[in-house]
Design a protein around this motif. Structure first.
Motif, PDB file in Angstrom:
ATOM      1  N   UNK A 194       0.932  -0.896   0.124  1.00  8.97           N
ATOM      2  CA  UNK A 194       0.188   0.232  -0.100  1.00  8.97           C
ATOM      3  C   UNK A 194       0.711   1.337   0.164  1.00  8.97           C
ATOM      4  N   UNK A 195       1.816   0.810  -0.294  1.00  7.67           N
ATOM      5  CA  UNK A 195       2.954   2.543  -0.011  1.00  7.67           C
ATOM      6  C   UNK A 195       2.624   3.003  -1.544  1.00  7.67           C
ATOM      7  N   UNK A 196       3.104   4.427  -1.074  1.00  4.09           N
ATOM      8  CA  UNK A 196       2.564   5.720  -2.474  1.00  4.09           C
ATOM      9  C   UNK A 196       3.569   5.978  -3.234  1.00  4.09           C
ATOM     10  N   UNK A 197       3.325   5.826  -4.668  1.00  4.61           N
ATOM     11  CA  UNK A 197       4.092   6.131  -5.158  1.00  4.61           C
ATOM     12  C   UNK A 197       5.709   6.979  -5.550  1.00  4.61           C
ATOM     13  N   UNK A 198       5.312   7.889  -4.455  1.00  6.01           N
ATOM     14  CA  UNK A 198       6.574   8.963  -4.735  1.00  6.01           C
ATOM     15  C   UNK A 198       7.814   8.065  -3.802  1.00  6.01           C
ATOM     16  N   UNK A 199       6.680   7.188  -3.113  1.00  6.19           N
ATOM     17  CA  UNK A 199       7.867   6.201  -2.427  1.00  6.19           C
ATOM     18  C   UNK A 199       8.368   4.747  -3.075  1.00  6.19           C
ATOM     19  N   UNK A 200       9.035   5.472  -4.096  1.00  4.43           N
ATOM     20  CA  UNK A 200       9.557   4.069  -5.200  1.00  4.43           C
ATOM     21  C   UNK A 200      11.216   3.583  -4.417  1.00  4.43           C
ATOM     22  N   UNK A 201      11.719   2.774  -5.608  1.00  2.00           N
ATOM     23  CA  UNK A 201      12.829   2.080  -5.609  1.00  2.00           C
ATOM     24  C   UNK A 201      12.129   0.973  -4.103  1.00  2.00           C
ATOM     25  N   UNK A 202      13.972   0.116  -3.555  1.00  2.18           N
ATOM     26  CA  UNK A 202      14.207  -0.605  -3.331  1.00  2.18           C
ATOM     27  C   UNK A 202      13.565  -0.805  -1.379  1.00  2.18           C
ATOM     28  N   UNK A 203      13.252  -1.312  -0.291  1.00  2.00           N
ATOM     29  CA  UNK A 203      12.935  -0.943   0.382  1.00  2.00           C
ATOM     30  C   UNK A 203      13.706  -1.176   1.652  1.00  2.00           C
ATOM     31  N   UNK A 204      15.051  -1.933   1.565  1.00  2.00           N
ATOM     32  CA  UNK A 204      15.467  -2.090   3.286  1.00  2.00           C
ATOM     33  C   UNK A 204      17.100  -2.082   2.425  1.00  2.00           C
ATOM     34  N   UNK A 205      17.575  -0.899   3.102  1.00  2.00           N
ATOM     35  CA  UNK A 205      16.932  -0.005   4.317  1.00  2.00           C
ATOM     36  C   UNK A 205      16.326   1.223   3.973  1.00  2.00           C
ATOM     37  N   UNK A 206      15.778   1.525   5.472  1.00  2.00           N
ATOM     38  CA  UNK A 206      15.075   2.565   5.157  1.00  2.00           C
ATOM     39  C   UNK A 206      16.211   4.039   4.414  1.00  2.00           C
ATOM     40  N   UNK A 207      15.299   4.313   3.686  1.00  2.00           N
ATOM     41  CA  UNK A 207      16.699   5.999   3.297  1.00  2.00           C
ATOM     42  C   UNK A 207      16.925   7.227   4.328  1.00  2.00           C
ATOM     43  N   UNK A 208      15.015   7.178   4.649  1.00  2.00           N
ATOM     44  CA  UNK A 208      15.068   8.138   6.271  1.00  2.00           C
ATOM     45  C   UNK A 208      15.699   8.166   6.488  1.00  2.00           C
ATOM     46  N   UNK A 209      15.082   6.726   7.337  1.00  2.00           N
ATOM     47  CA  UNK A 209      16.077   6.604   8.876  1.00  2.00           C
ATOM     48  C   UNK A 209      17.150   7.297   8.282  1.00  2.00           C
ATOM     49  N   UNK A 210      18.067   6.675   7.671  1.00  2.00           N
ATOM     50  CA  UNK A 210      19.635   5.681   7.422  1.00  2.00           C
ATOM     51  C   UNK A 210      19.916   7.243   7.558  1.00  2.00           C
ATOM     52  N   UNK A 211      19.871   8.302   7.072  1.00  2.00           N
ATOM     53  CA  UNK A 211      20.321   9.915   6.524  1.00  2.00           C
ATOM     54  C   UNK A 211      19.992  10.460   8.136  1.00  2.00           C
ATOM     55  N   UNK A 212      18.569   9.690   9.048  1.00  2.00           N
ATOM     56  CA  UNK A 212      18.838  11.036   9.803  1.00  2.00           C
ATOM     57  C   UNK A 212      19.388  10.537  10.847  1.00  2.00           C
ATOM     58  N   UNK A 213      19.655   9.229  10.955  1.00  2.00           N
ATOM     59  CA  UNK A 213      20.456   8.633  11.626  1.00  2.00           C
ATOM     60  C   UNK A 213      21.677   9.101  11.726  1.00  2.00           C
ATOM     61  N   UNK A 214      22.250   9.254  10.461  1.00  2.00           N
ATOM     62  CA  UNK A 214      23.713  10.041  10.499  1.00  2.00           C
ATOM     63  C   UNK A 214      23.301  11.622  10.587  1.00  2.00           C
ATOM     64  N   UNK A 215      22.468  12.076  10.344  1.00  2.00           N
ATOM     65  CA  UNK A 215      22.656  13.166  11.026  1.00  2.00           C
ATOM     66  C   UNK A 215      22.163  13.763  12.529  1.00  2.00           C
TER      67      UNK A 215
END
Length: 221
Positions: free
Chosen positions: A117-138
């Motif tokens: 049920x993901x939104x069309x804007x969320x394309x590409x593969x799922x693992x790992x989450x890019x949002x979470x990865x970048x946020x963790x580093x920041x």
């Protein structure tokens, strides 16, 4: 120096690596226990979906966009450079850039499909989450570099609590909005943590050497 030599770093890196590889292996193998864990957590997070909560998590996930993470780190690096922390500024930039490359490689190795049920804007593969990865580093950069500069301990603790809450909100938002499975966010944290251990180790070894370079001689490390 910003980062001290940590005798436990190899153990931290090793543990994070083992845990990450276990998660990645079972996800790629489409293990039933992982699917059960994901579905159980999703049921809890998505149980109630009032409009205010949807708006909140959409706002959170928008601010945590990987593209925006680049902007936030650029701003951080600019400020550090201006205050003569040139080598730490370069470390922030290269840590995020190198991490993004690693995360992209992992995505293309595991090739996990997004939730149905993901939104069309969320394309590409799922693992790992890019949002979470970048946020963790920041968050880690702020935690390791800026917080030690805060003189008042109570102010430093307030910032730490805010960072922890923000990290949690980003992880929950990605699951709530059907952009990722819960284990995608857990895997992103593990991958970001083990990459952070590598980046810190590189900094400790190279920072004193870089301080001898002509345009970095006056840089704090």
């Amino acid at each position: 120096m910003l980062f001290n030599r940590d005798r436990d770093r190899p153990w931290k890196f090793g543990l994070a690596t083992v845990l990450f590889l276990i998660v990645a292996f079972y996800i790629q193998a489409q293990n039933a226990y992982v699917e059960f864990l994901d579905s159980s957590i999703v049921d809890v997070i998505q149980k109630n979906q009032p409009e205010w909560k949807t708006l909140l998590y959409r706002g959170v996930t928008s601010l945590a966009e990987p593209k925006l993470a680049i902007i936030w780190v650029l701003i951080l690096a600019f400020l550090l450079w201006g205050f003569k922390f040139k080598i730490p500024a370069l470390w922030c930039l290269t840590t995020l850039a190198g991490g993004d490359v690693i995360a992209a490689l992992v995505k293309n190795v595991v090739k996990r499909a997004r939730p149905t049920a993901h939104l069309a804007i969320d394309d590409g593969y799922s693992f790992p989450s890019g949002h979470v990865f970048g946020t963790f580093l920041l968050v880690a950069m702020i935690w390791l570099i800026l917080i030690p500069m805060i003189s008042a301990s109570w102010k430093a603790w307030i910032v730490r609590v805010i960072l922890i809450i923000w990290m949690g909100l980003v992880m929950i938002s990605r699951v709530y909005l059907n952009a990722h499975f819960p284990t995608d966010t857990i895997g992103a944290v593990l991958l970001a943590y083990l990459w952070l251990q590598i980046a810190q180790g590189i900094y400790i070894r190279l920072a004193p050497v870089m301080q001898g370079w002509p345009f970095l001689k006056k840089s704090e490390i």
